[in-house]
Design an enzyme around this catalytic site. Sequence first.
Site, mmCIF file in Angstrom:
data_model
loop_
_atom_site.group_PDB
_atom_site.id
_atom_site.type_symbol
_atom_site.label_atom_id
_atom_site.label_comp_id
_atom_site.label_asym_id
_atom_site.label_seq_id
_atom_site.Cartn_x
_atom_site.Cartn_y
_atom_site.Cartn_z
ATOM 1 N N GLY A 1 66.311 -27.683 1.355
ATOM 2 C CA GLY A 1 66.695 -26.465 0.640
ATOM 3 C C GLY A 1 65.732 -25.349 0.966
ATOM 4 C CG ASP B 1 64.037 -22.791 -14.707
ATOM 5 O OD1 ASP B 1 65.059 -22.419 -15.339
ATOM 6 O OD2 ASP B 1 63.939 -22.680 -13.472
ATOM 7 C CE LYS C 1 58.458 -24.817 -4.257
ATOM 8 N NZ LYS C 1 58.486 -24.774 -5.748
ATOM 9 N N GLY D 1 64.433 -21.150 -0.368
ATOM 10 C CA GLY D 1 64.476 -20.019 -1.280
ATOM 11 C C GLY D 1 63.838 -18.814 -0.633
ATOM 12 C CB ALA E 1 59.232 -22.160 -1.195
ATOM 13 C CE LYS E 2 63.367 -21.879 6.002
ATOM 14 N NZ LYS E 2 63.614 -21.962 7.461
ATOM 15 C CB VAL E 3 62.250 -28.355 -0.380
ATOM 16 C CG1 VAL E 3 61.934 -29.829 -0.620
ATOM 17 C CG2 VAL E 3 61.700 -27.501 -1.509
#
Length: 346
Positions: free
Chosen positions: A22, A135, A44, A24, A27-29
């Site tokens: 994934g 969250d 991450k 964002g 960041a990337k995972v």
Amino acid sequence: MFRPCALGAPSMKNYRVLRTLGAGACAKVKLALHLVTGTEVAIKFICKARQARLEFLAREVACMKALQHPNIIQLFEVLDTPEELLLVMEYAGGGNLLDYLLRRGRLEELEARHKFQQILAAVAHCHARGIVHRDLKPENILMDREHNLKLSDFGLSIECAGAALSTFCGSPEYAAPEIFLHRPYAGPAVDVWSLGVVLYRMVTGALPFRGSDLVELRDRVVSGHFHLPPYLSAQCRDLLGRMMVQDPQGRSSLEAIQQHPWVRPTQGLLAVHEPSPSHHDAALAEAMVSMGDQRQQSQTAVVERRFDEVMGSDLILGPGGGGRGAPRRRRRGRVSPPPRSPAHAP
């Protein structure tokens, strides 16, 4: 362009990236193989230049370091470079709770209870250490391949120690009324509200509060009125009604929720063994030594909670880490990885 650090960099010597899970804004995972143990992990990659508020990043790392629970994604190792921070974490290969609910629809109460107990145990562990998540939502609850739940994404978490909070944060559909009203709030109470919304979604397949825009959603959340379907058991309806109370002072505490009749029938699931920070397993130490690490190094790293290369290997080998518990085949102090599949190319 956001690029993770080169695989040949010293900080990545123990890992081989397989594919992206994934991404964002900052960041990337990625799924990676821990070459020392042959275990899949999630890494991450956080770009520091794109992280608007570095204090949030520092809080995320501090909170994850403080938590060790079978229903929380375990942090294994922290790798710091000038451009990036890399968080090596437990990989849960079963997707997230939201995708599961979208496939299954509403859950029968027996299954929902079992899953809710696991989430409740994770949140109770956080609160016992003075950490609130802020969250809680199905997207942030991951599943392993046996469908055990794992709380993840501590980007908005904070150690509050009873102090009132004021930051407007979280996902609107799961946010408590006091968040929308921009009032100082108690962290545990907003987590309880969000837990109520998560439970409602599990047992009904829908959200209790919806709106065509943020203003309409806000009005409905602040009103505190939501529909309880008649097909829910009386105990389930009672629990939901106690968790999603408009006034946080009248909202159930986490302790009261744990004692609620709807939760209690199989309460034994809430009792889990949590290794202490100084816990060290002799068999794991022998496995570490066989892979080239010194026993004293391993013990010191774990006791001091360094989250370095040595502690990372120890946690991965340990219970709940996903490791095999011992190296598979030794070659110059390392485990030989499985053959590389073209489908897992970086």
